[in-house]
Motif scaffolding. Structure first.
Motif, PDB file in Angstrom:
ATOM      1  N   ILE A   4      38.502  29.077  37.083  1.00 31.16           N
ATOM      2  CA  ILE A   4      39.181  30.298  37.148  1.00 31.16           C
ATOM      3  C   ILE A   4      39.002  31.111  38.434  1.00 31.16           C
ATOM      4  O   ILE A   4      37.932  30.971  38.812  1.00 31.16           O
ATOM      5  CB  ILE A   4      38.537  31.168  35.833  1.00 31.16           C
ATOM      6  N   GLU A   5      40.143  31.459  38.757  1.00 29.87           N
ATOM      7  CA  GLU A   5      40.094  32.411  40.159  1.00 29.87           C
ATOM      8  C   GLU A   5      40.589  33.926  39.707  1.00 29.87           C
ATOM      9  O   GLU A   5      41.437  33.932  39.015  1.00 29.87           O
ATOM     10  CB  GLU A   5      41.185  31.960  41.114  1.00 29.87           C
ATOM     11  N   TYR A   8      41.860  39.597  44.151  1.00 29.60           N
ATOM     12  CA  TYR A   8      42.138  41.054  44.101  1.00 29.60           C
ATOM     13  C   TYR A   8      41.954  41.510  45.557  1.00 29.60           C
ATOM     14  O   TYR A   8      41.729  40.797  46.585  1.00 29.60           O
ATOM     15  CB  TYR A   8      41.004  41.846  43.403  1.00 29.60           C
ATOM     16  N   PHE A   9      42.276  42.973  45.757  1.00 29.77           N
ATOM     17  CA  PHE A   9      42.277  43.546  46.856  1.00 29.77           C
ATOM     18  C   PHE A   9      41.317  44.826  46.517  1.00 29.77           C
ATOM     19  O   PHE A   9      41.276  45.482  45.766  1.00 29.77           O
ATOM     20  CB  PHE A   9      43.242  43.824  47.886  1.00 29.77           C
ATOM     21  N   GLY A  10      40.356  44.876  47.605  1.00 22.88           N
ATOM     22  CA  GLY A  10      39.359  46.247  47.474  1.00 22.88           C
ATOM     23  C   GLY A  10      40.094  47.541  47.072  1.00 22.88           C
ATOM     24  O   GLY A  10      39.259  48.337  46.351  1.00 22.88           O
ATOM     25  N   ALA A  18      39.503  43.825  35.051  1.00 26.49           N
ATOM     26  CA  ALA A  18      39.587  42.355  34.911  1.00 26.49           C
ATOM     27  C   ALA A  18      38.538  41.738  34.856  1.00 26.49           C
ATOM     28  O   ALA A  18      38.250  40.551  33.989  1.00 26.49           O
ATOM     29  CB  ALA A  18      40.668  41.992  35.835  1.00 26.49           C
ATOM     30  N   TRP A  19      37.611  41.698  35.815  1.00 25.89           N
ATOM     31  CA  TRP A  19      36.503  40.936  35.888  1.00 25.89           C
ATOM     32  C   TRP A  19      35.283  41.215  34.608  1.00 25.89           C
ATOM     33  O   TRP A  19      34.871  40.229  34.055  1.00 25.89           O
ATOM     34  CB  TRP A  19      35.687  41.422  37.187  1.00 25.89           C
ATOM     35  N   ASN A  20      35.498  42.338  34.169  1.00 24.19           N
ATOM     36  CA  ASN A  20      34.705  42.582  33.025  1.00 24.19           C
ATOM     37  C   ASN A  20      34.964  42.040  31.790  1.00 24.19           C
ATOM     38  O   ASN A  20      34.428  41.530  30.879  1.00 24.19           O
ATOM     39  CB  ASN A  20      34.316  44.164  32.702  1.00 24.19           C
ATOM     40  N   ASP A  32      33.163  26.537  29.322  1.00 23.11           N
ATOM     41  CA  ASP A  32      32.436  26.052  30.356  1.00 23.11           C
ATOM     42  C   ASP A  32      33.605  26.245  31.687  1.00 23.11           C
ATOM     43  O   ASP A  32      34.281  25.485  31.858  1.00 23.11           O
ATOM     44  CB  ASP A  32      32.054  24.639  30.289  1.00 23.11           C
ATOM     45  N   ALA A  33      33.102  27.267  32.619  1.00 25.97           N
ATOM     46  CA  ALA A  33      34.084  27.437  33.626  1.00 25.97           C
ATOM     47  C   ALA A  33      33.315  27.775  34.911  1.00 25.97           C
ATOM     48  O   ALA A  33      32.071  28.212  34.881  1.00 25.97           O
ATOM     49  CB  ALA A  33      35.025  28.795  33.251  1.00 25.97           C
ATOM     50  N   THR A  34      33.858  27.208  36.006  1.00 26.34           N
ATOM     51  CA  THR A  34      33.577  27.957  37.341  1.00 26.34           C
ATOM     52  C   THR A  34      34.420  29.132  37.661  1.00 26.34           C
ATOM     53  O   THR A  34      35.746  28.619  37.602  1.00 26.34           O
ATOM     54  CB  THR A  34      33.722  26.650  38.543  1.00 26.34           C
ATOM     55  N   VAL A  35      33.787  30.009  38.050  1.00 27.81           N
ATOM     56  CA  VAL A  35      34.571  31.391  38.331  1.00 27.81           C
ATOM     57  C   VAL A  35      34.548  31.777  39.849  1.00 27.81           C
ATOM     58  O   VAL A  35      33.435  31.952  40.366  1.00 27.81           O
ATOM     59  CB  VAL A  35      34.211  32.487  37.408  1.00 27.81           C
ATOM     60  N   ARG A  36      35.648  31.899  40.368  1.00 23.47           N
ATOM     61  CA  ARG A  36      35.728  32.315  41.820  1.00 23.47           C
ATOM     62  C   ARG A  36      36.465  33.860  42.013  1.00 23.47           C
ATOM     63  O   ARG A  36      37.504  33.888  41.662  1.00 23.47           O
ATOM     64  CB  ARG A  36      36.443  31.240  42.505  1.00 23.47           C
ATOM     65  N   LEU A  37      35.646  34.499  42.501  1.00 23.36           N
ATOM     66  CA  LEU A  37      36.143  35.825  42.822  1.00 23.36           C
ATOM     67  C   LEU A  37      36.620  35.976  44.392  1.00 23.36           C
ATOM     68  O   LEU A  37      35.911  35.378  45.217  1.00 23.36           O
ATOM     69  CB  LEU A  37      35.131  36.999  42.751  1.00 23.36           C
TER      70      LEU A  37
END
Length: 105
Positions: A4-5, A8-10, A18-20, A32-37
């Motif tokens: 999962i990606e 965003y921009f600051g 969305a993150w929450n 079971d996931a790898t999450v990348r911000l």
């Protein structure tokens, strides 16, 4: 494992919502996931990543809403969530459950 990606921009306040929501959806579905911000800093960076506005969520490389238009540096609105700047919990859970089914198949 699902990837999962969240791009965003600051300057966009909605990415934190969305993150929450993503965290709650992952806990609810047990995926079971790898999450990348990923912070997208400018339009050239947006174009290299296929950024669809902030926040953009991709599950296994596929945009949550199937967006495949031009890259933009703007806050995004999610139609499934009454035009709010983050996807609904229901949409996140639906897409995560689908990804979980794909991995199990």
């Amino acid at each position: 494992m699902t990837t999962i990606e969240l791009l965003y921009f600051g300057g966009c306040p909605s990415w934190e919502h969305a993150w929450n929501e993503l965290g709650r959806a992952l806990a609810h579905t047990g995926v079971d996931a790898t999450v990348r911000l990923r912070n997208i800093e400018n339009l050239p960076h947006a174009e290299r990543t296929g950024f669809a506005g902030s926040p953009t969520l991709r599950i296994d490389g596929v945009d949550l809403e199937g967006y495949d238009g031009p890259s933009v540096m703007a806050c995004r609105r999610y139609q499934d969530n009454d035009g709010r700047g983050w996807p609904s919990a229901a949409l996140l859970q639906e897409r995560l459950n689908a990804a979980k089914s794909d991995v199990a198949a």
